[in-house]
Design an enzyme around this catalytic site. Structure first.
Site, PDB file in Angstrom:
ATOM      1  N   SER A 226       0.911  -1.145   0.006  1.00 51.98           N
ATOM      2  CA  SER A 226      -0.099  -0.104  -0.035  1.00 51.98           C
ATOM      3  C   SER A 226       0.847   1.294   0.143  1.00 51.98           C
ATOM      4  CB  SER A 226      -0.904  -0.057   1.371  1.00 51.98           C
ATOM      5  OG  SER A 226      -0.303  -0.181   2.457  1.00 51.98           O
ATOM      6  N   CYS A 281      -3.896  -4.928  -7.813  1.00 46.19           N
ATOM      7  CA  CYS A 281      -3.546  -3.264  -7.893  1.00 46.19           C
ATOM      8  C   CYS A 281      -3.834  -2.977  -9.219  1.00 46.19           C
ATOM      9  CB  CYS A 281      -2.031  -3.321  -7.529  1.00 46.19           C
ATOM     10  SG  CYS A 281      -1.220  -4.056  -9.076  1.00 46.19           S
TER      11      CYS A 281
END
Ligand code: NAD
Length: 499
Positions: A226, A281
């Site tokens: 992240s 992602c």
């Protein structure tokens, strides 16, 4: 309860820190294992042993190192079913998707078989009288990889294969959510002929990550995860003088032009938005139809497809579109964000909030959600949800749609669906996003190209895999060499110029 330790010097070893983390089976909600969380001392010891093993490996010719990769590929193929099952059991994704996870890693290992070619360096014959100049690509020494939960096979392989084939030792700190597959990969590397000590798998959390960042022997760090953690690792790693590349979060926009094939666009959105429960992602999380009429046609096509999605455990075989999310905390976060969208006034066209899977009530399943009329000020637009939630933002024009993608802080992937070559070309040229799809919703580059986002999706200057990986895991040394008779003529006192 199964205890998962580390892989050090070619052996499974138990943790000694006394700290562990739960590893769930997301489909059933059971804690199925406990993974050891390494201390700084354990991490430092693994690095010290790796550093001892590295020089002999660096001195092994690249062809032999490449042969280890070649064998590793065949072992991955042999064990594909076993790897996929272990991966799905801890991650929750479907078996076909887990095989894709292994396969996309395997393809990077295949690319690494070309290491002798990639590492050739440069040579200039007779750069001056009796002078040759050549550049060597030498390993950086001990490198480390810190990887996320969502691709527990692919991303460790994207890191370890290029690092090792370049002649480095490699410390892998996988996600503590799904640690089993990385350990299986280490066993297979050993079977493929990798000498012990070169690949150390150290399980852990922030303590071991901080130990990596502060370890003086580690000279390069590759991170995927992240954005807040990526920023932290980049800053601290660089401050400690290391080469660092960090790949962060995403909010990928797909623009649907009025002339797009709407069936094709809707199919693409369903796969790219809900596949792997949105835990990718490169998932599309924002649909941007251009014009209200396009938006209405798109929503009409999307709703029945989303309502027909089959959500279930990986054990149901190929008949499931996506599985549970990874942890109870991930599920809670998604639910909170969905509620924030409702509270902010977005229209929840497909409401997955009451989804319940009979027989799997304790699993971390999340029903599919579709929002319409989302606006850029909403939290569901700004944040990465990482769940099966697709937001529709209606744009009045192509320029407005392009501006949305450009103004978002993330810039990992994006796509445009259109039949207009001019619009597609303009979009690909102007958008400030690293990976662009034209009528392709998830434009993940193949192994021999490079992977990387822009803006807050990346920290560092080189991409992952492809030729960039060989640049990241080596450093260049340039040698100017003269075997002259000229030296007998005495010293030179002006700067040499190659005329
Ligand atoms: P995460 O950031 O929570 O964890 C990633 C790694 O960092 C793990 O190994 C974890 O143990 C470690 N970590 C977690 N908290 C830490 C802390 N406070 N200090 C130091 N280390 C810490 O990410 P995740 O939930 O495992 O993965 C999902 C995220 O990864 C998403 O944001 C997704 O977009 C991103 N991702 C990006 C890419 C890409 O290539 N850009 C690819 C896959 C996933």
């Amino acid at each position: 309860m199964e205890q998962i330790g580390h892989w050090i010097n070619g052996k499974h070893v138990a943790g000694t820190s006394g700290r562990t983390a739960d590893v769930w089976n997301p489909a059933t909600g059971e804690v199925q294992a406990q993974v050891a969380l390494a201390s700084k001392a354990e991490l430092d010891a693994a690095v010290a042993d790796a550093a001892k093993a590295q020089p002999a490996w660096a001195a092994t010719n690249p062809q032999r190192r490449a042969r280890v990769m070649m064998k590793f590929v065949s072992l991955l193929q042999r064990d594909m079913d076993k790897l996929a099952e272990a991966l799905s059991r801890e991650h929750g994704k479907t078996i076909p998707d887990a095989k894709g996870d292994v396969q996309r890693g395997l393809e990077v290992v295949e690319f690494c078989i070309g290491a002798p070619h990639m590492l050739k360096g440069e040579f200039t014959d007779s750069a001056g009288p009796g002078i040759d100049m050549y550049s060597l690509r030498q390993p950086i020494g001990v490198a480390a990889g810190i990887t996320p939960f969502n691709f527990p096979a692919m991303i460790p392989m994207w890191k370890m294969a290029p690092a090792l084939v370049c002649g480095n030792a490699f410390i892998l700190k996988p996600s503590e959510r799904d640690p089993s597959v990385p350990l299986m990969l280490a066993e297979l590397m050993q079977e493929a002929g990798l000498p012990d000590g070169l690949l150390q798998v150290v399980n852990g959390d922030k303590e071991s990550v901080d130990a990596i960042l502060d370890n003086e022997t580690i000279s390069g760090i590759g991170f995927v995860g992240s954005t807040p953690i990526a920023a932290y690792i980049y800053e601290r790693g660089c401050a400690n003088g290391k080469r660092v590349q960090c790949f962060g979060g995403a909010k990928n926009h797909m623009i649907i032009m009025p002339d797009a094939d709407m069936d094709q666009a809707a199919d693409a959105l369903v796969g790219a938005g809900y596949g792997a429960a949105g835990e990718r992602c490169m998932a599309i999380s924002v649909a941007v139809p251009v014009g209200d009429e396009t938006a209405d046609r798109l929503i009409e096509k999307l709703v029945p497809k989303i309502e027909a999605l089959k959500v279930g455990p990986y054990t149901s075989g190929d008949d499931v579109d996506y599985g549970p999310v990874v942890t109870p905390m991930a599920k809670e976060n998604i639910q909170r964000l969905v509620q924030s969208g409702v509270d902010a006034g977005a229209e929840l066209v497909v409401d997955g909030r009451n989804f319940n899977l009979q027989g799997y009530e304790d699993g971390f399943f999340v029903g599919p959600h579709l929002f319409d009329r989302v606006t850029p000020d909403m939290e569901i637009y700004q944040k990465e949800i990482f769940g099966p939630v697709l937001s529709t933002v209606r744009a009045g024009s192509y320029e407005e749609a392009l501006k949305l993608a450009m103004d978002h802080e993330y810039g990992n992937g994006t796509a445009i669906f259109t039949r207009d070559g001019d619009a597609a070309r303009d979009f690909a040229n102007r958008v400030n996003v690293g990976m662009v799809g034209i009528n392709v919703p998830i434009p993940v580059p193949l192994a021999y190209h490079t992977f990387g986002g822009w803006k807050k999706s990346v920290f560092g200057d080189l991409n992952q895999h492809g030729p960039d990986a060989f640049r990241f895991y080596t450093r260049t040394k340039t040698v100017t060499s003269r075997w002259p008779s000229g030296i007998k003529e005495g010293g030179e006192f002006t700067i040499p110029v190659m005329e």
